[in-house]
Design a protein around this motif. Sequence first.
Motif, mmCIF file in Angstrom:
data_model
loop_
_atom_site.group_PDB
_atom_site.id
_atom_site.type_symbol
_atom_site.label_atom_id
_atom_site.label_comp_id
_atom_site.label_asym_id
_atom_site.label_seq_id
_atom_site.Cartn_x
_atom_site.Cartn_y
_atom_site.Cartn_z
ATOM 1 N N TYR A 500 40.256 67.248 36.797
ATOM 2 C CA TYR A 500 40.444 66.937 35.073
ATOM 3 C C TYR A 500 41.264 68.548 34.620
ATOM 4 N N GLU A 501 42.461 68.146 34.149
ATOM 5 C CA GLU A 501 43.531 69.230 34.198
ATOM 6 C C GLU A 501 43.334 70.156 35.027
ATOM 7 N N GLY A 502 43.235 69.573 36.557
ATOM 8 C CA GLY A 502 43.348 70.198 37.843
ATOM 9 C C GLY A 502 42.731 70.792 38.605
ATOM 10 N N ASN A 503 41.493 70.718 38.183
ATOM 11 C CA ASN A 503 40.324 71.039 38.873
ATOM 12 C C ASN A 503 38.835 70.079 38.869
ATOM 13 N N GLU A 504 38.087 70.502 39.581
ATOM 14 C CA GLU A 504 37.358 69.429 40.256
ATOM 15 C C GLU A 504 36.027 69.879 39.396
ATOM 16 N N TYR A 505 35.388 68.497 38.591
ATOM 17 C CA TYR A 505 33.845 69.854 37.692
ATOM 18 C C TYR A 505 32.986 68.631 38.773
ATOM 19 N N LYS A 506 31.818 68.801 38.079
ATOM 20 C CA LYS A 506 30.650 67.665 38.420
ATOM 21 C C LYS A 506 29.845 67.424 37.406
ATOM 22 N N GLY A 543 32.479 87.561 29.019
ATOM 23 C CA GLY A 543 33.220 87.221 30.521
ATOM 24 C C GLY A 543 32.281 84.941 30.128
ATOM 25 N N LEU A 544 31.295 84.470 29.523
ATOM 26 C CA LEU A 544 31.389 83.193 29.242
ATOM 27 C C LEU A 544 32.348 82.555 28.969
ATOM 28 N N VAL A 545 32.835 81.075 29.163
ATOM 29 C CA VAL A 545 33.451 79.865 29.268
ATOM 30 C C VAL A 545 33.010 78.762 28.789
ATOM 31 N N VAL A 546 33.474 77.950 28.066
ATOM 32 C CA VAL A 546 33.238 76.509 27.704
ATOM 33 C C VAL A 546 34.245 75.514 28.930
ATOM 34 N N LYS A 547 33.183 74.754 29.939
ATOM 35 C CA LYS A 547 34.332 74.095 30.759
ATOM 36 C C LYS A 547 35.158 72.994 29.561
ATOM 37 N N PRO A 548 36.426 72.964 30.402
ATOM 38 C CA PRO A 548 37.726 71.938 29.461
ATOM 39 C C PRO A 548 36.932 70.538 28.944
ATOM 40 N N TYR A 549 36.641 70.019 29.644
ATOM 41 C CA TYR A 549 36.522 68.050 29.464
ATOM 42 C C TYR A 549 35.622 68.326 27.666
ATOM 43 N N ILE A 550 34.551 69.534 27.850
ATOM 44 C CA ILE A 550 33.552 69.190 26.663
ATOM 45 C C ILE A 550 34.140 69.239 25.473
ATOM 46 N N ARG A 551 34.084 68.153 24.440
ATOM 47 C CA ARG A 551 34.854 67.645 24.004
ATOM 48 C C ARG A 551 34.003 68.869 22.642
ATOM 49 N N THR A 552 34.610 69.856 22.036
ATOM 50 C CA THR A 552 34.053 70.514 21.115
ATOM 51 C C THR A 552 34.635 70.601 20.140
ATOM 52 N N ALA A 599 39.317 59.962 32.435
ATOM 53 C CA ALA A 599 38.618 60.468 33.084
ATOM 54 C C ALA A 599 37.233 60.910 33.493
ATOM 55 N N ILE A 600 36.853 61.816 32.536
ATOM 56 C CA ILE A 600 35.206 61.927 32.175
ATOM 57 C C ILE A 600 34.915 60.501 32.205
ATOM 58 N N ARG A 601 34.705 59.206 30.709
ATOM 59 C CA ARG A 601 34.569 58.640 30.061
ATOM 60 C C ARG A 601 34.175 57.602 31.454
ATOM 61 N N ASN A 602 35.356 57.318 32.913
ATOM 62 C CA ASN A 602 35.364 56.943 33.894
ATOM 63 C C ASN A 602 33.734 57.820 34.907
ATOM 64 N N ALA A 603 34.067 58.602 34.886
ATOM 65 C CA ALA A 603 33.528 59.105 36.112
ATOM 66 C C ALA A 603 31.578 59.045 35.858
#
Length: 971
Positions: A500-506, A543-552, A599-603
């Motif tokens: 997702y957006e050039g990075n791999e997530y699990k 320095g904490l972040v939220v993963k970009p695929y999460i629909r916030t 991509a998230i839906r398919n996964a």
Amino acid sequence: VFPPLPGSPYQPIIEALGNYPQKKFYNVSKLGGTNQLLCFTLDTLPYSIRVLFESSVRNCDGFVVKETDAMNILDWKTKQNNVEVPFCPARVVLQDFTGIPAMVDFAAMREAVRNAGGDPVKVNPACPTDLTVDHSLQIDFSKCAIQNAPNPGGGDSQKPMAKLSPLKAQPRKVPCRGQTGCKGPCSAGDSSRNSGQFSAQIENTPILCPFHLQPVPEPETVLKNQEMEFGRNRERLQFFKWSSKVFKNVSIIPPETGMAHQVNLEYLSRVVFEVKDFLYPDSVVGTDSHTTMVNGLGILGWGVGGIETEAVMLGMPVTLTLPGVVGCELTGTASPLATSIDIVLSITKHLRQADVAGKFVEFFGSGVSQLSVADRTTIANMCPEYGAILSFFPVDNVTLKHLKHTGFDKAKLEVMEAYLKAVKLFRNVESSSTEPEYSQVVQISLSSIIPYVSGPKRSQDRVAVNNMKSDFQACLNEKSGVKGFQIAVEKQNDIVPVQYEGNEYKLSHGCIVIAAVISCTNNCNPSVMLAAGLLAKKAVEAGLVVKPYIRTSLSPGSGMVTHYLSSSGVLPYLSKLGFEVVGYGCSTCVGNTAPLPEAIRNAIKQGDIIACGVLSGTKNFEGRLCDCVRANYLASPPLVVAYAIAGTVRIDFETEPLGTGFNGKSIYLRDIWPTRGELHTVEEECVISSMFKELKEKMEKGNKRWNLLEAPESTLFPWDLKSTYIRCPSFFDKLAKEPVLPHLIENAHVLLYLGDSVTTDHISPAGSIARSSAAARYLTNKGLTPREFNSYGARRGNDAVMTRGTFANIKLLNKFIGKPAPKTIHFPSGQTLDVFEAAELYQKEGIPVIILAGKKYGLGSSRDWAAKGPFLLGVKAVLAESYEKVHKSQLIGIGIAPLQFLPGENPSTLGLTGREQFSILFSSELSPGMTLDIKTSTGKVFSAIALFENDMEITLYKYGGSLNFVARRFL
């Protein structure tokens, strides 16, 4: 007719108010004269019952409201649960999802009255009515980027637009609105004006002039969503504007102002009505289930069906069984980590266990004084979830202090206090007088409350935050049902990689994909919203972040919320984590959210992942947020942010870090959780009266798009036959001056065989229109593309769409089918069809249909189309084990007979399969609660109870519903 009503026996008790001789009121405390028993009875009545009593006295006309009604209420202690009483609320509140069918019905009623020889101009609401356009917002844009789909109705996916720069190094200079004393451009980052606040701002984040707290231009996301909202809903909005012009006693609150229940609380509430110097308590009924929120201000109010609301708008009372009142005694002090949501959910659990369904709840005890009005309204707002009609907090000094801060005039507050004390509606905690007598008392210690969330499928299933990880694991193991997902043990630790957006997530079971801080429940309470902001501030600084695929998303209840989040300096931090303001309206909570990235839906589908949504709302019915998000949790706003940062619900906050901050340091929840002292300081500085004043000015001025919107001004609405939004419904086609005798329902087939807890969402969904549905085929035949479908809620003014959408919920479980699907069997042909198609065939064949159901049929939000839709499908009766009270009343109000199995009986115990044909034998003289005989085509005969509670409901049923009953008055 304004009081005193002609012929009222209570005119002698009208008198002047103490030091305000020009103010008049019914001094109900004097009823009974020297009969001390009556005065004593009034003193010991619950405060909520006293409001009913005053209303019955003031509206007594000997016909609709009788003297015996008032005396029955006064004798509440012995008459509770045994008599029906009328209640005439001071006003009505509508939201646009349920408001548009109400106003369409009024327009259709004008048409029908004209056609029958009456005067259509006379068709107007008799009760003051406010309609808030708040349910048409859809999240097309978030994080300043277009989502993968242009709207929840469907459409081809689009590539995301480039995101805006997240932070600016320098404070953003914007011009103020030319207020006196402002020396040029205002800087929200001016440290001299915003000491201790964030000095850099997010591009396009709404900020305020530090001199006048004047808002600067809205963020790009809000403007884009507003533009889309006005574009797709123009026809509906034009109809609303026509309604505001031609109907007397109707006020329309335009889009982008706020939620119906929020506007009701902040702007429309009077606490005490004053009309022509006559005083009486404010009270309200509304078509939004969150109407109960105003009880936190000492205003009696609750949600009713759209059908009953329309009757009230025409001057008819709400009829209810004189309810029992449960006294809820609050003691102690809550833990610093427990938010209002924790208190709400704890009280919800206790009151569910106390079985308060169909009763009033009234709060008292030392703990009440420790709750702010914001806390009280949050608690009152949740009462539909534990089944009570309402939850009432009497007016006290805390209420008056709140009203003072929100801009109420001092002189008005003095009159208000004097009046409420005169009619014994003011709760004085320092008084030595005894507490009211209650039907039962439930004791709750605030000291025992710890943080909770609710889910994964029902709001009543509470989970302690410290048990969340183990509870979710248990849900994976449990058999499919109200909590379980039945995931094989060997698959419970599966991981699905996704690009997702050039990075791999699990992705794995329990991963968060939707995190929404939304309007319901929380935004009226500054402390929980500020807690979310302060937590976000500390998280970003760590320095904490939220993963970009999460629909916030962050959907405030009104501009006031954005106001105090911005003025407190926390809004940029929320935005940095992805919680950017998307607009003002019900969105994620009613299913109006864009689909997840493909991509998230398919996964998720590929790995059969139990993905999770976390939201700060009140409802989390399965499938409500998104069809691929199977676990949904309700949580407080700060916990929504915390779980979004963690990215999973499979975390123990006590022992596991949220993530890794700067320099590789592990950051725990306790490291960033704001203290009560921090919250109190920020709340005092930011939640001030100027915010309420500005919000009221905004409401009164409207907005530019609304003000420029053109609308007709004709007495009758000019129906457009090509319209797919507004149609003249067929409810008045058989407008009759006289009632018809109850008739035999003969050889009816069962349209649907349903189980327990069928919600109004199952019956009449408010969210997106699936491309494969009957409603989608209808709209396609009208020339619309999926991009233009909009939602069912937006099309409630079109009976053709809503009838096709009835029972179209993808999670509907019909026992004939055996799996969730909006399908049924047409028994004469044996075909499996969409519910609408099967009902259409039955109607062509002249075959009546009924519905079989289990316990709590019609649970959930008040929704008139949950009754209107089945009526237009040809449903003549519903036979269930039990009903949600409001929905049962709606069925009667539209002309459907609500029947109930005898205690201990159900289709299984009676050996029914639902494939039989049923004949229901109505007596020539119906009476409340009578038993009817039902005969099946197999020869079985059994009995059921006709759930008509009073003669008025029987009269409405005979006339074909309340609409026809009221309309005949104009003939």
